[in-house]
Design a protein around this motif. Sequence first.
Motif, PDB file in Angstrom:
ATOM      1  N   VAL A  17      -3.126  31.175 -16.833  1.00  0.00           N
ATOM      2  CA  VAL A  17      -2.318  29.959 -16.706  1.00  0.00           C
ATOM      3  C   VAL A  17      -2.305  29.481 -15.256  1.00  0.00           C
ATOM      4  O   VAL A  17      -2.452  28.285 -14.974  1.00  0.00           O
ATOM      5  N   LEU A  18      -2.129  30.404 -14.316  1.00  0.00           N
ATOM      6  CA  LEU A  18      -2.082  30.018 -12.910  1.00  0.00           C
ATOM      7  C   LEU A  18      -3.410  29.422 -12.458  1.00  0.00           C
ATOM      8  O   LEU A  18      -3.434  28.432 -11.705  1.00  0.00           O
ATOM      9  N   GLU A  38       2.326  44.620  -9.617  1.00  0.00           N
ATOM     10  CA  GLU A  38       1.198  43.939 -10.251  1.00  0.00           C
ATOM     11  C   GLU A  38       1.511  42.445 -10.177  1.00  0.00           C
ATOM     12  O   GLU A  38       2.597  42.022 -10.596  1.00  0.00           O
ATOM     13  N   VAL A  39       0.595  41.671  -9.606  1.00  0.00           N
ATOM     14  CA  VAL A  39       0.874  40.267  -9.324  1.00  0.00           C
ATOM     15  C   VAL A  39      -0.283  39.396  -9.791  1.00  0.00           C
ATOM     16  O   VAL A  39      -1.447  39.650  -9.433  1.00  0.00           O
ATOM     17  N   ALA A  40       0.013  38.354 -10.563  1.00  0.00           N
ATOM     18  CA  ALA A  40      -0.988  37.366 -10.967  1.00  0.00           C
ATOM     19  C   ALA A  40      -1.101  36.311  -9.875  1.00  0.00           C
ATOM     20  O   ALA A  40      -0.088  35.806  -9.381  1.00  0.00           O
ATOM     21  N   LEU A  95       3.922  33.114  -3.647  1.00  0.00           N
ATOM     22  CA  LEU A  95       2.617  33.711  -3.350  1.00  0.00           C
ATOM     23  C   LEU A  95       1.882  34.145  -4.614  1.00  0.00           C
ATOM     24  O   LEU A  95       0.649  34.204  -4.625  1.00  0.00           O
ATOM     25  N   GLY A  96       2.599  34.442  -5.636  1.00  0.00           N
ATOM     26  CA  GLY A  96       2.036  34.894  -6.899  1.00  0.00           C
ATOM     27  C   GLY A  96       3.166  35.170  -7.863  1.00  0.00           C
ATOM     28  O   GLY A  96       4.345  35.084  -7.507  1.00  0.00           O
ATOM     29  N   VAL A  97       2.822  35.497  -9.102  1.00  0.00           N
ATOM     30  CA  VAL A  97       3.833  35.794 -10.115  1.00  0.00           C
ATOM     31  C   VAL A  97       3.803  37.291 -10.401  1.00  0.00           C
ATOM     32  O   VAL A  97       2.789  37.832 -10.858  1.00  0.00           O
ATOM     33  N   ILE A 151       0.610  25.104  -5.472  1.00  0.00           N
ATOM     34  CA  ILE A 151       1.222  24.799  -6.770  1.00  0.00           C
ATOM     35  C   ILE A 151       2.416  25.688  -7.093  1.00  0.00           C
ATOM     36  O   ILE A 151       3.216  25.361  -7.977  1.00  0.00           O
ATOM     37  N   LEU A 152       2.530  26.840  -6.410  1.00  0.00           N
ATOM     38  CA  LEU A 152       3.551  27.817  -6.792  1.00  0.00           C
ATOM     39  C   LEU A 152       4.909  27.499  -6.162  1.00  0.00           C
ATOM     40  O   LEU A 152       5.072  27.520  -4.943  1.00  0.00           O
ATOM     41  N   ASN A 153       5.862  27.211  -7.019  1.00  0.00           N
ATOM     42  CA  ASN A 153       7.245  26.976  -6.603  1.00  0.00           C
ATOM     43  C   ASN A 153       7.335  26.043  -5.393  1.00  0.00           C
ATOM     44  O   ASN A 153       7.925  26.400  -4.355  1.00  0.00           O
TER      45      ASN A 153
END
Length: 532
Positions: free
Chosen positions: A124-125, A236-238, A271-273, A522-524
């Motif tokens: 999705v990201l 663990e980060v997407a 930075l990531g999810v 795009i992140l937050n």
Amino acid sequence: MLSVGRISLCRSFQAPSTRPVLAAVARAFSSSAQSTATGSMPIALSPAQPPLTSTSHPHVHRSAAFARLDPAVHLPELTQLVGGPAGVAPQDAMDFHNTDWQGRYRGASSLALLPSTPQQVAAVLKYCSDHQLAVVPQGGNTGLVGGSVPVFDEIVVSTARMNKIRSFNAVTGVLECDAGCVLETLDNYLLPRNHTMPWDLGAKGSCHIGGNVATNAGGLRLLRYGSLHGSILGLEVALTDGSILDTMSSLRKDNTGYDLKQLFIGSEGTLGVITGVSVLTAAKPKSVHVLYIGCESFATVQTIFSEAKQRLGEILSACEFQDAPSLNLVLQYIPNTRNPLSASHPFYVLIETSGSNETHDLEKLDSFVEFLYDNKISSDAVASQDISQVKAIWQLRENVASAMKRQGEVWKYDLSLPISQMYPLVEELRTRLPREPGVLAVGYGHLGDGNVHINVVAPTRSESVHNAIEPFIYEWTQKHRGSVSAEHGLGFTKAHCIGYSKPPRAISLMHNIRSLFDPKGILNPYKVLPHD
């Protein structure tokens, strides 16, 4: 010799001829302990639907760099990426995903995705990055700075379906789980296994562990177990390029290269999810007790904390304070609560001890209470006699935020300061507030880590109240070398305030790091760092 529970006192705090100091708790909580011992903070009553954030904050503009969601083009592909319709939230759930817990912010997103695997999150990201679609990561949506809801029409990516416990090692105490696991659920899983989570939050019944890590949440056990930077062993980060950064580890020592996981702790989804967490849990204490102590001044509050560190030492697990106005609001608005002390006081200190030997712990508590009496430090205190009373006393402190919400519109500030300066700020702030009915400032917080929560309440949202508080409260904090955010994060509310706590070069490097992990931003967006 008079016995209270198993704590023996040779004399009363008040006078030898009156009741034992700690005996009052039996009567004070006899009719209320069971009804108040819920174990988590009640969710505050929500006001009517707030205005859109874009309307209430017209100075913040939607970035022209972001595309707008085209349901005909984007929705079929995104639905496939999250495993079908079950991974898409129904439209009647969008009010929840768009609106923050306090009812202050409301986005206009039309889409919330509910991936069930780390691979789905990463896919999705990447799709959103390729198509320039802004994203808001969301856990339990219990944040207090507007960090987990859209500002405009960003797509919500929720971890709600990622809620599996992956493994637990009873020897090492290492727990591995999905980011969407609820904190209280994890604690309930660990307790029968003689372990507990090393942090505790008022919103533990709703908050997700991934959100806890992303905001570097503090909470009530930091004095005992330290911050999440020490408790988190791996993540663990997407990432937005579609990859998954796997630093999941059960090792307490690993001195190879940069410790990348630390970047994501407190990054607030920029930075990531976070999709998975490895945490070092704590041994479950076998003996837990709480003291609630009345104090006549903030100087006495500080003295009690100092003495508690010296005299309770290894069993001291929490040391909190609250002022009289904050307690009065709890007693007024939270059902089945009461002041267990024999009189009202300007301040109250809550001390919790957690140990492995009941007899040893009670002896230390007995000695500590007698020291307070002998040295005329305090004249009124009660102690819990069982776990229901432990929870009931904690409710007096944990319910302040909910009680404030019932009083009216609330301005919340979460600051780190030298302990000596924690309450002088509250007192100075009160002199600045307009003398209007219903305008009130209260102070409470975590003595153990120098974190004061200052809440100001007014009957309605008032520009005069707001202008009396800001920027004064941030300037005062900066002057005393404090932090404008101790544990709530910056989110949308304080993104413009980071300069009060960090120098320009540090902020510049943060922008560079953010661009490295998320080149298209795009992140937050609009959160954490200053925005145009």
